[in-house]
Design a protein around this motif. Structure first.
Motif, PDB file in Angstrom:
ATOM      1  N   ASN A   1      -8.266  11.607   6.424  1.00 24.90           N
ATOM      2  CA  ASN A   1      -7.967  11.471   4.998  1.00 24.90           C
ATOM      3  C   ASN A   1      -7.662  10.020   4.631  1.00 24.90           C
ATOM      4  O   ASN A   1      -8.134   9.497   3.619  1.00 24.90           O
ATOM      5  CB  ASN A   1      -6.789  12.363   4.613  1.00 24.90           C
ATOM      6  CG  ASN A   1      -6.412  12.207   3.156  1.00 24.90           C
ATOM      7  OD1 ASN A   1      -7.181  12.538   2.260  1.00 24.90           O
ATOM      8  ND2 ASN A   1      -5.236  11.648   2.902  1.00 24.90           N
ATOM      9  N   LEU A   2      -6.892   9.365   5.490  1.00 27.17           N
ATOM     10  CA  LEU A   2      -6.520   7.979   5.210  1.00 27.17           C
ATOM     11  C   LEU A   2      -7.771   7.086   5.191  1.00 27.17           C
ATOM     12  O   LEU A   2      -7.943   6.259   4.292  1.00 27.17           O
ATOM     13  CB  LEU A   2      -5.533   7.484   6.279  1.00 27.17           C
ATOM     14  CG  LEU A   2      -4.725   6.242   5.925  1.00 27.17           C
ATOM     15  CD1 LEU A   2      -3.786   6.506   4.763  1.00 27.17           C
ATOM     16  CD2 LEU A   2      -3.923   5.762   7.138  1.00 27.17           C
TER      17      LEU A   2
ATOM     18  N   GLU B   1      -4.874  13.773   9.249  1.00 33.35           N
ATOM     19  CA  GLU B   1      -4.178  12.706   8.519  1.00 33.35           C
ATOM     20  C   GLU B   1      -5.015  11.429   8.503  1.00 33.35           C
ATOM     21  O   GLU B   1      -5.158  10.771   7.476  1.00 33.35           O
ATOM     22  CB  GLU B   1      -2.824  12.397   9.183  1.00 33.35           C
ATOM     23  CG  GLU B   1      -1.762  13.455   8.980  1.00 33.35           C
ATOM     24  CD  GLU B   1      -0.385  12.956   9.405  1.00 33.35           C
ATOM     25  OE1 GLU B   1      -0.192  11.734   9.517  1.00 33.35           O
ATOM     26  OE2 GLU B   1       0.506  13.811   9.623  1.00 33.35           O
ATOM     27  N   ALA B   2      -5.534  11.080   9.672  1.00 35.54           N
ATOM     28  CA  ALA B   2      -6.262   9.809   9.773  1.00 35.54           C
ATOM     29  C   ALA B   2      -7.617   9.883   9.067  1.00 35.54           C
ATOM     30  O   ALA B   2      -8.055   8.904   8.456  1.00 35.54           O
ATOM     31  CB  ALA B   2      -6.433   9.417  11.239  1.00 35.54           C
TER      32      ALA B   2
ATOM     33  N   ARG C   1       0.804  -1.214   0.000  1.00 34.20           N
ATOM     34  CA  ARG C   1       0.000   0.000   0.000  1.00 34.20           C
ATOM     35  C   ARG C   1       0.834   1.260   0.000  1.00 34.20           C
ATOM     36  O   ARG C   1       1.471   1.587   0.993  1.00 34.20           O
ATOM     37  CB  ARG C   1      -0.845   0.062   1.275  1.00 34.20           C
ATOM     38  CG  ARG C   1      -1.947  -0.889   1.286  1.00 34.20           C
ATOM     39  CD  ARG C   1      -2.846  -0.711   2.480  1.00 34.20           C
ATOM     40  NE  ARG C   1      -3.983  -1.538   2.199  1.00 34.20           N
ATOM     41  CZ  ARG C   1      -5.162  -1.072   1.781  1.00 34.20           C
ATOM     42  NH1 ARG C   1      -5.383   0.212   1.705  1.00 34.20           N
ATOM     43  NH2 ARG C   1      -6.120  -1.906   1.476  1.00 34.20           N
TER      44      ARG C   1
ATOM     45  N   PRO D   1      -0.625   8.097   1.691  1.00 37.03           N
ATOM     46  CA  PRO D   1      -0.395   9.544   1.638  1.00 37.03           C
ATOM     47  C   PRO D   1       0.802   9.910   2.524  1.00 37.03           C
ATOM     48  O   PRO D   1       1.257   9.090   3.330  1.00 37.03           O
ATOM     49  CB  PRO D   1      -1.679  10.151   2.199  1.00 37.03           C
ATOM     50  CG  PRO D   1      -2.510   9.038   2.720  1.00 37.03           C
ATOM     51  CD  PRO D   1      -1.887   7.740   2.339  1.00 37.03           C
TER      52      PRO D   1
ATOM     53  N   SER E   1       1.561  10.968   5.344  1.00 35.61           N
ATOM     54  CA  SER E   1       0.848  11.117   6.617  1.00 35.61           C
ATOM     55  C   SER E   1       1.403  10.095   7.600  1.00 35.61           C
ATOM     56  O   SER E   1       0.721   9.148   7.983  1.00 35.61           O
ATOM     57  CB  SER E   1      -0.650  10.855   6.422  1.00 35.61           C
ATOM     58  OG  SER E   1      -1.210  11.672   5.430  1.00 35.61           O
TER      59      SER E   1
ATOM     60  N   VAL F   1      -9.690   7.991   1.935  1.00 32.95           N
ATOM     61  CA  VAL F   1      -9.084   7.611   0.650  1.00 32.95           C
ATOM     62  C   VAL F   1      -9.080   6.088   0.495  1.00 32.95           C
ATOM     63  O   VAL F   1      -9.143   5.579  -0.623  1.00 32.95           O
ATOM     64  CB  VAL F   1      -7.673   8.236   0.495  1.00 32.95           C
ATOM     65  CG1 VAL F   1      -6.632   7.527   1.356  1.00 32.95           C
ATOM     66  CG2 VAL F   1      -7.242   8.226  -0.970  1.00 32.95           C
ATOM     67  N   TRP F   2      -9.063   5.368   1.618  1.00 32.98           N
ATOM     68  CA  TRP F   2      -9.120   3.909   1.564  1.00 32.98           C
ATOM     69  C   TRP F   2     -10.536   3.378   1.818  1.00 32.98           C
ATOM     70  O   TRP F   2     -10.734   2.170   1.896  1.00 32.98           O
ATOM     71  CB  TRP F   2      -8.129   3.288   2.560  1.00 32.98           C
ATOM     72  CG  TRP F   2      -6.693   3.429   2.120  1.00 32.98           C
ATOM     73  CD1 TRP F   2      -6.234   3.803   0.885  1.00 32.98           C
ATOM     74  CD2 TRP F   2      -5.511   3.179   2.922  1.00 32.98           C
ATOM     75  NE1 TRP F   2      -4.858   3.808   0.864  1.00 32.98           N
ATOM     76  CE2 TRP F   2      -4.382   3.431   2.094  1.00 32.98           C
ATOM     77  CE3 TRP F   2      -5.298   2.784   4.233  1.00 32.98           C
ATOM     78  CZ2 TRP F   2      -3.070   3.288   2.558  1.00 32.98           C
ATOM     79  CZ3 TRP F   2      -3.991   2.638   4.687  1.00 32.98           C
ATOM     80  CH2 TRP F   2      -2.888   2.888   3.860  1.00 32.98           C
TER      81      TRP F   2
ATOM     82  N   THR G   1       2.045  10.071  10.750  1.00 38.82           N
ATOM     83  CA  THR G   1       1.301   9.869  11.996  1.00 38.82           C
ATOM     84  C   THR G   1       0.119   8.933  11.766  1.00 38.82           C
ATOM     85  O   THR G   1      -0.132   8.034  12.563  1.00 38.82           O
ATOM     86  CB  THR G   1       0.812  11.221  12.531  1.00 38.82           C
ATOM     87  OG1 THR G   1       1.935  11.889  13.098  1.00 38.82           O
ATOM     88  CG2 THR G   1      -0.260  11.065  13.598  1.00 38.82           C
ATOM     89  N   ALA G   2      -0.593   9.147  10.667  1.00 37.89           N
ATOM     90  CA  ALA G   2      -1.782   8.324  10.402  1.00 37.89           C
ATOM     91  C   ALA G   2      -1.403   6.895  10.069  1.00 37.89           C
ATOM     92  O   ALA G   2      -1.985   5.952  10.609  1.00 37.89           O
ATOM     93  CB  ALA G   2      -2.602   8.930   9.277  1.00 37.89           C
ATOM     94  N   PHE G   3      -0.433   6.706   9.180  1.00 36.71           N
ATOM     95  CA  PHE G   3      -0.238   5.316   8.758  1.00 36.71           C
ATOM     96  C   PHE G   3       0.583   4.502   9.757  1.00 36.71           C
ATOM     97  O   PHE G   3       0.403   3.285   9.838  1.00 36.71           O
ATOM     98  CB  PHE G   3       0.256   5.187   7.305  1.00 36.71           C
ATOM     99  CG  PHE G   3       1.666   5.602   6.998  1.00 36.71           C
ATOM    100  CD1 PHE G   3       2.747   4.835   7.364  1.00 36.71           C
ATOM    101  CD2 PHE G   3       1.899   6.756   6.256  1.00 36.71           C
ATOM    102  CE1 PHE G   3       4.041   5.208   7.030  1.00 36.71           C
ATOM    103  CE2 PHE G   3       3.192   7.141   5.926  1.00 36.71           C
ATOM    104  CZ  PHE G   3       4.269   6.363   6.317  1.00 36.71           C
TER     105      PHE G   3
END
Lengths: 339, 329
Positions: free
Chosen positions: B167-168, B164-165, A59, A62, A64, B171-172, A66-68
């Motif tokens: 958006n994640l 951020e989260a 995968r 983005p 990001s 988008v997913w 912190t998010a991933f």
């Protein structure tokens, strides 16, 4: 001399091979990060994976972190085994909460009722004038904070085995690979990192250091790129009649203090080589591991060859002035001998 | 979508249990902390963030969840934990720092983890987002049922982690719902001082997902909005955002003098206490009798009392247990 059956791989290729082999047998393993899909990773360590496993399990994210990375923690707690990439370790500044407050602490906060089986792979190191936000090692920063295992391979054999071990571990593992060992031509690869790698899947034990060169006069302890500098210095010293033993830490957490102590007990002298900043870091920890255990084994005060406590400078001459190298290690021996 | 009779009873029961729990904790919290307030003293040391007044959000959302669904909560997690079905005895023991606690005393009240019902916390603002989105990703990738819900305060929406989260998740297209408890205060800073828009649900437009704001701390309206969002997530249609106007009847933490509140605000909030309001509605609608509600209240009180007794009577951890469970066994 080329041996028959020899199969030399770069660290980048051995990392990708380890991930591919594990993904074939374990459907819970997946990879996410920036540019790890069709590009194959900026450092080549996910090359070929998307072609075999598709965009669902390989995968691209983005920008990001912190998010991933936080998402990897949640996925790991939910039964997956994510391998996430933080492109440059320097980028930890934008996502450290996800790393040290979530990834590193959730097993403890759950009293051990949760597993957090994830690998955070991240590139370290400089030497190619990328400036102070793209060249750091910060080994000590990660190793200092409890709850994360930390490994740093110096060659492709260990790189593959450590990656497999990391993916099978039920605790989070920070996998720190040095850009200068990666086998990317454009980063000026250290040739010694590209070694024979068995085709089959195997593990290298996390938490076990390796004596990569036997010696009796001085122990040089290092990790990653520093191991190659230490080996070169050992060769020079050999020409001067000095027998240097080289210990490759392989892992920073858990730290194999026994192997270090046994080597220094034998040689009586210790030089630590670390590309991370000098103060409050790995080099001090290694020395303390010896001195607080049994200071009487030392015939001389230990020496450190580490990055001075300054941000990493851009100009080639300035950066090279700061980086550890074989000459500095030999000079450390000379000072030790003179003292 | 309206809650069934049983669901309404369940919602009321969990609101009451949560309130009794917080009231009891509040009382015990000051043991050993008077006349001089020192957070380190007493049977419940440390910070304490109570959820009095915010119960409608927890029950309106969790009424739609099963143990297999994932919830992440915040530094103020008790009402959500109770509504999600976290073991009350073990949670109380954790809050007391006892060996029988959810994590044997390693976590404390801001770190309530109960994997049996997929409940986790982070005491860092907005940092429950990533793990919830990741759990949603895990369910989607594994083809396993279940959605993930992140509960947050309105202050969390100004954190980068939140954006951020979101958006994640969008988008997913993950089975994820973000629920913002807007209690109007980030410790002492008013929402209007800190947030550039009045309605955080408007921020959903930035991620191309549905956003709804519920006014009035109304468990029925929350139930309806959460039901739609969770059904959408279960159907694989992606994430949603819900902001709920709720009331923090307590301070940010125990010991908070609340000097920042305008004169009369607290009194006005207590006038709108959602628990007596729901009681009156249940009676008016003929959904429950006085006797039934009295029984629910008595059972909730007994449940809390038993949990507190369990916590008080449990042993302290062996100090050296601090050194265990850093890594997975």
């Amino acid at each position: 001399m080329t041996k028959s059956n020899e199969r030399k791989l770069t660290i980048a290729r051995s990392m990708a091979e380890a991930v591919a082999q594990e993904m074939r047998v374990d459907p819970s393993v997946f990879v996410m990060g920036e540019d790890i899909g069709p590009l194959g990773g900026v450092y080549g360590n996910t090359r070929g994976l998307i072609e075999e496993f598709g965009a669902e399990r390989i995968r691209d994210t983005p920008i990001s972190e912190t998010a991933f990375i936080g998402a990897a923690v949640g996925a790991a707690q939910d039964g997956m085994r994510p391998v996430v990439e933080l492109m440059f370790v320097d980028f930890f500044g934008v996502c450290f909460d996800a790393i040290y407050n979530l990834m590193a602490k959730n097993i403890y906060f759950s009293g051990g009722n949760l597993k957090v089986p994830m690998v955070l792979m991240t590139s370290t190191g400089g030497g190619y004038s990328d400036g102070g936000q793209h060249s750091q090692c910060v080994y000590g920063t990660f190793a200092h904070l409890p709850g994360m295992k930390v490994v740093a391979p110096s060659n492709a054999y260990d790189a593959k085995g450590l990656m497999t071990a990391a993916m099978r571990d039920d605790s989070p593992v920070v996998y720190m690979y040095h850009k200068g060992l990666q086998g990317m031509g454009w980063l000026g690869t250290e040739a010694g990192a590209t070694v024979h790698v068995p085709e089959e899947s195997y593990t290298v034990e996390i938490g076990k250091a390796k004596v990569v060169r036997q010696g009796k006069d001085v122990t040089i302890v290092s990790l990653g790129m520093g191991v190659h500098n230490a080996l070169k210095a050992a060769k020079t010293l050999e020409g001067q009649g000095v027998s240097a033993e080289v210990v490759d830490l392989v892992s920073l957490v858990p730290l194999d203090r026994e192997t270090i102590r046994a080597s220094v007990a034998k040689t009586g002298r210790l030089i630590v080589v670390d590309e991370d900043y000098m103060s409050y870091g790995v080099s001090g920890e290694i020395i303390a591991s010896v001195t607080e255990h049994d200071i009487s084994v030392l015939k001389a005060a230990p020496k450190r060859v580490a990055f001075p406590d300054v941000p990493i400078p851009f100009a080639r001459v300035m950066e090279q002035y700061c980086l550890p190298n074989p000459d500095k290690i030999v000079a450390a021996w000379d000072e030790m001998k003179a003292a | 979508m309206s809650p069934t009779r049983d669901e309404q009873h369940w919602m009321y029961r969990n609101m009451v249990t949560s309130r009794r729990f917080e009231e009891t904790i509040a009382k015990i919290y000051f043991e050993g902390k008077t006349p001089v307030f020192n957070m380190a003293n007493g049977p419940i040391p440390g910070e304490m963030h109570l959820s009095d007044g915010q119960e409608p959000v927890a029950v309106g959302v969790c009424a739609h969840l099963t143990p297999e669904d994932v919830v992440t909560a915040t530094h103020r997690p008790h009402h959500q934990a109770i509504a999600k079905g976290v073991d009350l005895d073990k949670m109380a023991a954790e809050i007391f720092g006892k060996t029988t606690g959810l994590s044997g005393g390693r976590g404390g009240h801001m770190h309530i983890f109960d994997p049996d019902v997929n409940f986790a916390c982070s005491g860092i603002i907005a940092q429950g987002m990533g793990p919830a989105v990741g759990a949603a990703l895990s369910r989607k990738m594994q083809g396993k049922p279940g959605v993930a819900v992140a509960f947050l305060g309105e202050g969390a929406v100004n954190q980068g982690a939140w954006h951020e989260a979101m958006n994640l998740a969008a988008v997913w297209k993950l089975p994820f719902v973000c629920v913002i408890e807007d209690n109007a205060w980030g410790i002492s800073v008013a929402k209007s001082t800190a947030t550039s828009i009045a309605n955080n649900a408007d921020r959903a437009a930035a991620y191309g997902i549905p956003g709804t704001r519920i006014e009035g701390n109304d468990p029925y309206a929350i139930y309806e909005a959460a039901g739609a969002a969770i059904a959408r997530a279960r159907a694989g249609e992606g994430p949603s955002l819900i902001e709920v106007e709720t009331y923090r009847l307590a301070g940010h933490f125990m010991g908070d003098a609340e000097g920042y509140r305008p004169e009369g605000e607290k009194d006005a909030l207590f006038e709108k206490d959602p628990i007596p309001k729901m009681r009156a509605k249940l009676l008016a609608d003929g959904v429950a009798s006085e006797a039934e509600l009295d029984a629910i209240e008595a059972e909730s009180a007994a449940r809390v009392e038993a949990a507190i007794k369990f916590a008080r009577e449990s042993a302290d951890p062996a100090p050296e247990d601090a050194l265990t469970a850093v890594f997975a066994a």
